[in-house]
Design an enzyme around this catalytic site. Structure first.
Site, PDB file in Angstrom:
ATOM      1  N   SER A 100       0.802  -1.477  -0.202  1.00 43.13           N
ATOM      2  CA  SER A 100       0.065  -0.080  -0.363  1.00 43.13           C
ATOM      3  C   SER A 100       0.789   0.826   0.006  1.00 43.13           C
ATOM      4  O   SER A 100       1.584   1.772  -0.760  1.00 43.13           O
ATOM      5  CB  SER A 100      -0.675   0.180   1.232  1.00 43.13           C
ATOM      6  OG  SER A 100      -1.850   0.960   0.725  1.00 43.13           O
ATOM      7  N   HIS A 101       0.437   2.315   1.490  1.00 42.30           N
ATOM      8  CA  HIS A 101       1.781   3.625   0.727  1.00 42.30           C
ATOM      9  C   HIS A 101       3.037   3.251   1.705  1.00 42.30           C
ATOM     10  O   HIS A 101       3.553   4.502   1.821  1.00 42.30           O
ATOM     11  CB  HIS A 101       0.740   4.164   2.390  1.00 42.30           C
ATOM     12  CG  HIS A 101       0.092   4.006   3.127  1.00 42.30           C
ATOM     13  ND1 HIS A 101      -0.827   2.367   3.932  1.00 42.30           N
ATOM     14  CD2 HIS A 101       1.114   3.782   4.487  1.00 42.30           C
ATOM     15  CE1 HIS A 101      -0.842   2.074   4.694  1.00 42.30           C
ATOM     16  NE2 HIS A 101       0.496   2.993   5.315  1.00 42.30           N
ATOM     17  N   ASP A 126      -2.416   6.670  -2.881  1.00 42.72           N
ATOM     18  CA  ASP A 126      -1.746   5.748  -2.477  1.00 42.72           C
ATOM     19  C   ASP A 126      -0.941   4.457  -3.653  1.00 42.72           C
ATOM     20  O   ASP A 126      -1.453   4.971  -4.266  1.00 42.72           O
ATOM     21  CB  ASP A 126      -1.584   5.417  -1.147  1.00 42.72           C
ATOM     22  CG  ASP A 126      -2.881   4.228  -1.054  1.00 42.72           C
ATOM     23  OD1 ASP A 126      -3.238   3.711  -2.065  1.00 42.72           O
ATOM     24  OD2 ASP A 126      -2.320   3.125  -0.755  1.00 42.72           O
ATOM     25  N   ASP A 161      -0.709   1.786  -4.627  1.00 45.50           N
ATOM     26  CA  ASP A 161      -2.295   0.973  -4.557  1.00 45.50           C
ATOM     27  C   ASP A 161      -3.819   1.102  -5.004  1.00 45.50           C
ATOM     28  O   ASP A 161      -3.813   0.393  -5.206  1.00 45.50           O
ATOM     29  CB  ASP A 161      -2.603  -0.712  -3.353  1.00 45.50           C
ATOM     30  CG  ASP A 161      -2.739  -0.042  -2.416  1.00 45.50           C
ATOM     31  OD1 ASP A 161      -2.480   0.605  -1.725  1.00 45.50           O
ATOM     32  OD2 ASP A 161      -3.413  -1.106  -1.906  1.00 45.50           O
ATOM     33  N   ASP A 214      -5.945   2.801  -3.367  1.00 43.13           N
ATOM     34  CA  ASP A 214      -6.864   2.302  -2.362  1.00 43.13           C
ATOM     35  C   ASP A 214      -7.280   3.807  -1.728  1.00 43.13           C
ATOM     36  O   ASP A 214      -8.231   4.012  -0.953  1.00 43.13           O
ATOM     37  CB  ASP A 214      -6.819   0.932  -1.746  1.00 43.13           C
ATOM     38  CG  ASP A 214      -6.227   0.572  -1.077  1.00 43.13           C
ATOM     39  OD1 ASP A 214      -5.000   1.145  -0.732  1.00 43.13           O
ATOM     40  OD2 ASP A 214      -6.222   0.349  -0.027  1.00 43.13           O
ATOM     41  N   ARG A 215      -5.950   4.785  -1.506  1.00 39.61           N
ATOM     42  CA  ARG A 215      -6.767   5.584  -0.023  1.00 39.61           C
ATOM     43  C   ARG A 215      -7.357   6.819  -1.227  1.00 39.61           C
ATOM     44  O   ARG A 215      -6.477   7.337  -2.374  1.00 39.61           O
ATOM     45  CB  ARG A 215      -5.333   5.611  -0.015  1.00 39.61           C
ATOM     46  CG  ARG A 215      -5.094   4.667   1.527  1.00 39.61           C
ATOM     47  CD  ARG A 215      -4.242   5.227   2.390  1.00 39.61           C
ATOM     48  NE  ARG A 215      -3.574   3.935   3.492  1.00 39.61           N
ATOM     49  CZ  ARG A 215      -3.075   3.948   4.681  1.00 39.61           C
ATOM     50  NH1 ARG A 215      -2.735   5.547   4.432  1.00 39.61           N
ATOM     51  NH2 ARG A 215      -3.097   3.552   5.640  1.00 39.61           N
ATOM     52  N   LYS A 267     -11.332   0.014  -0.073  1.00 38.39           N
ATOM     53  CA  LYS A 267     -11.277   1.365  -0.439  1.00 38.39           C
ATOM     54  C   LYS A 267     -10.844   1.785  -1.773  1.00 38.39           C
ATOM     55  O   LYS A 267     -10.610   0.688  -2.890  1.00 38.39           O
ATOM     56  CB  LYS A 267     -11.043   2.196   0.587  1.00 38.39           C
ATOM     57  CG  LYS A 267      -9.204   1.527   1.165  1.00 38.39           C
ATOM     58  CD  LYS A 267      -9.323   2.425   2.133  1.00 38.39           C
ATOM     59  CE  LYS A 267      -7.319   2.305   2.406  1.00 38.39           C
ATOM     60  NZ  LYS A 267      -7.313   1.231   3.367  1.00 38.39           N
TER      61      LYS A 267
HETATM   62  C1  VG1 Z   1      -3.726   1.136   8.809  1.00 43.66           C
HETATM   63  C2  VG1 Z   1      -4.822   2.858   8.504  1.00 43.66           C
HETATM   64  C3  VG1 Z   1      -6.458   1.348   8.281  1.00 43.66           C
HETATM   65  C4  VG1 Z   1      -6.090   0.761   7.143  1.00 43.66           C
HETATM   66  C5  VG1 Z   1      -4.989   0.479   7.271  1.00 43.66           C
HETATM   67  C6  VG1 Z   1      -4.668  -0.636   5.478  1.00 43.66           C
HETATM   68  O1  VG1 Z   1      -4.047   0.415   9.362  1.00 43.66           O
HETATM   69  O2  VG1 Z   1      -4.820   3.080  10.253  1.00 43.66           O
HETATM   70  O3  VG1 Z   1      -6.928   2.591   8.471  1.00 43.66           O
HETATM   71  O4  VG1 Z   1      -7.438   0.184   6.660  1.00 43.66           O
HETATM   72  O5  VG1 Z   1      -2.929   0.981   6.817  1.00 43.66           O
HETATM   73  O6  VG1 Z   1      -4.832   0.878   4.431  1.00 43.66           O
HETATM   74  P1  VG1 Z   1      -2.907   0.449  10.817  1.00 43.66           P
HETATM   75  O7  VG1 Z   1      -3.547  -0.668  11.523  1.00 43.66           O
HETATM   76  O8  VG1 Z   1      -1.601   0.364  10.038  1.00 43.66           O
HETATM   77  O9  VG1 Z   1      -2.932   1.275  11.693  1.00 43.66           O
HETATM   78  V1  VG1 Z   1      -3.578   0.636   2.674  1.00 43.66           V
HETATM   79  O10 VG1 Z   1      -4.138   1.732   2.236  1.00 43.66           O
HETATM   80  O11 VG1 Z   1      -2.285  -0.197   3.782  1.00 43.66           O
HETATM   81  O12 VG1 Z   1      -4.292  -1.549   2.361  1.00 43.66           O
HETATM   82 CO    CO Z   2      -3.749   1.241  -0.051  1.00 45.31          CO
END
Ligand code: VG1
Ligand code: CO
Length: 562
Positions: free
Chosen positions: A119-120, A284, A286, A288-289, A385
């Protein structure tokens, strides 16, 4: 020479292959250890075979283009084929944004999907990689499945593979490798058609031609949405090339965090101010953000989902058709959307952090739009998302406000009207990244025992400005399948409904990340348009006092404030 025989390779378990908030995320170097990735992929297929009641397994595979993705796609095909997967549907070049993969799993009625993304988190040989399993509804696997995968990783003694040699990932089309069919598809095309069925592109185009000076700037942060964004903004909407930046996906995201927030999306933030941009947006790694910003306003994700919910049923064709069935947010997300749910008279759900918790509600037809404070916004059109969905939703709403309501349509004006109607839930999050795990654990246990201590409720903080009215460790019972998820974050609520929440992240790849979420409601008309950090300062101080973060970790400043 390809050899279509199934080979069995002995292996031994690796510790710590437990999927977190969103899949297994580790450093690339960890995944590159011999058998590490193979073990996790075999454990995933073993679980899929156990759970699914068909032999005809169809698996969607792809990721955000980061370093080590292409090798892993090959590994998945080799191991999956040996485990009897009938067909793979793979994005061209191995590429799928997370929402695009969710869409394809659903439309092609696949058994599930394996998404390769962290992801990010930054990418490249020294940074992060991730593997996430999504189930047939297109959403992240629920905890029952991720727990089964984890259990399988602890018991593994062998994996199976077929040594095909290199599979061609770049040429669109269907090919057979032994008994296994591999279809390579252009993932951006399907995704953009989906968005066209959801939003009013004609209205958006009419708005853009009436307002040629309305400036849009989209930043893909060198992540996977670049080609998708180009298709939407330049091809479909006819915007100039200069309206998109960093739209070529790079294996290391250009060495930056592909994370759309005020800290990491600094190029967008600078350009928005310099160029006087009316709608600035980023997604981000991937896809989704999303982040929504303009020259004179930053929309918090908690506000963003509330505004989308507010206008959806009037402005967005998809919701005109389906209606808004219910709304939801993750627990730390602000209560702005709750106020909209109340006005619309629909069900409102508060779930733990992580998109996987929304899926059941959507499948049961009880949830239409939901969001997380962590720049995640989406709806029941898919089960992830969806960054570009949220950005186009805003554009659709802006066009509707201008052309149909004849009201000022700047983002600032839209937010101001929203606050005048509902009041404002000021919100901020402080992240302390890569704290030494033992320090974070000590601090967290201190907080766990503090909030349940007998005299905690009723205690006053911040020169007696805040009185604790309740405190707990958030626990969730899924209203659909009654599954229980415990220990989802420490929640302190004050008598004026302000909240402080403490949580440890489940997506980091080294050390611990401590998150502090702070929310305060304001209905005084003169105090609706303040700087969030100013409005929240007294409550932030209370959070720091309660957590004693400096004492436990030595940290005096957060790594990131959002
Ligand atoms: C974080 C965010 C959470 C989100 C997750 C995956 O998790 O707080 O809201 O769903 O990332 O997002 P954590 O456990 O680090 O707080 V993504 O864009 O990484 O799929
Ligand atoms: Co993401």
């Amino acid at each position: 020479m390809p050899d279509f025989n199934v080979k069995t390779v002995p292996t031994t378990p690796f510790a710590g292959q437990k999927p977190g908030t969103s899949g297994l995320r580790k450093k690339v170097k960890v995944f590159q250890q011999p058998n590490y990735t193979e073990n996790f992929v075999q454990a995933t297929f073993s679980t899929v075979l156990d759970e699914s009641n068909t032999q005809d397994i169809v698996m969607v595979v792809g990721g955000d283009g980061r370093y080590f993705m292409r090798e892993t796609v090959q590994t998945i095909v080799r191991i999956g084929a040996a485990n009897g997967v009938k067909k793979f549907i793979i994005g061209q070049g191995g590429i799928f944004s997370t929402p695009a993969a969710s869409n394809v799993i659903r439309t092609r009625k696949a058994t599930g999907g394996i998404l390769l993304t962290a992801s990010h988190n930054p990418g490249g040989p020294e940074n992060d990689f991730g593997i996430k399993y999504n189930v047939s509804n297109g959403g992240p696997a629920p905890e029952s499945v991720t727990n089964a995968i984890y259990k399988a990783t602890t018991e593994i003694t062998e994996y199976k593979e077929i040594q095909f040699g290199e599979i061609d990932l770049d040429t669109v089309g269907i090919r057979k490798y032994g008994e296994t069919e591999v279809e390579i598809i252009d993932s951006a095309a399907d995704y953009v058609s989906m968005l066209e069925t959801i939003f009013d592109f004609d209205l958006i185009k009419a708005f853009l031609s009436k307002n040629p000076d309305f400036k849009i700037l989209f930043d893909a942060l060198n992540g996977v949405t670049g080609p998708y964004g180009k298709k939407i903004f330049t091809e479909k909407l006819g915007l100039p090339e200069t309206s998109t930046i960093q739209c070529v996906p790079l294996v290391d995201f250009g060495g930056e965090h592909p994370d759309p927030n005020l800290t990491y999306a600094h190029k967008l933030v600078d350009s928005v101010n310099k160029m006087g941009v009316d709608l600035g947006a980023a997604s981000d790694g991937d896809g989704d953000r999303n982040m929504i910003i303009s020259k004179d306003w930053f929309v918090t994700p908690s506000d963003s989902v509330a505004v989308i919910a507010e206008y959806a049923a009037q402005a967005i064709p998809y919701f005109k058709k389906t209606g808004v069935k219910g709304l939801a947010r993750s627990m730390p997300t602000s209560g702005a959307i709750d106020r909209v749910a109340k006005k619309l008279n629909v069900e409102m759900f508060e779930v733990p952090t992580g998109w996987k918790f929304f899926g059941n509600l959507m499948d049961a037809g009880r949830l239409s739009i939901c969001g997380e404070e962590s720049f995640g916004t989406g709806s029941d059109h898919i089960r992830e998302k969806d960054g570009l969905w949220a950005i186009v939703a805003w554009l659709n709403i802006i066009a509707y406000v201008d052309l149909k309501l004849n009201l000022p349509c700047s983002i600032r004006a839209i937010m101001n009207r929203f606050y005048l109607k509902y009041g404002r839930n000021y919100f901020t999050r402080y992240d302390y990244e890569e704290i030494e795990s033992s320090h974070a654990e000590a601090m967290y246990s201190h907080l766990e025992s503090l909030i349940v201590s007998p005299d905690f409720v009723g205690r006053k903080f911040g020169n007696n400005a805040f009185t604790v009215s309740c405190a707990d460790n958030f626990s969730y019972v899924d209203p659909v399948d009654s599954s229980v998820s415990k220990n989802q974050g420490l929640r302190i609520v004050f008598s004026d409904s302000s909240r402080i929440i403490f949580r440890l992240s489940g997506t980091g790849s080294s050390g611990a990340t401590f998150r502090v979420y702070i929310e305060k409601y304001e209905s005084n008309e003169d105090s609706l348009m303040l700087e969030a950090q100013d409005a929240l300062k007294p409550l932030v101080d209370v959070a720091l006092e309660i957590s004693q973060i400096t004492k436990f970790t030595g940290r005096t400043e957060p790594t990131v404030i959002t």
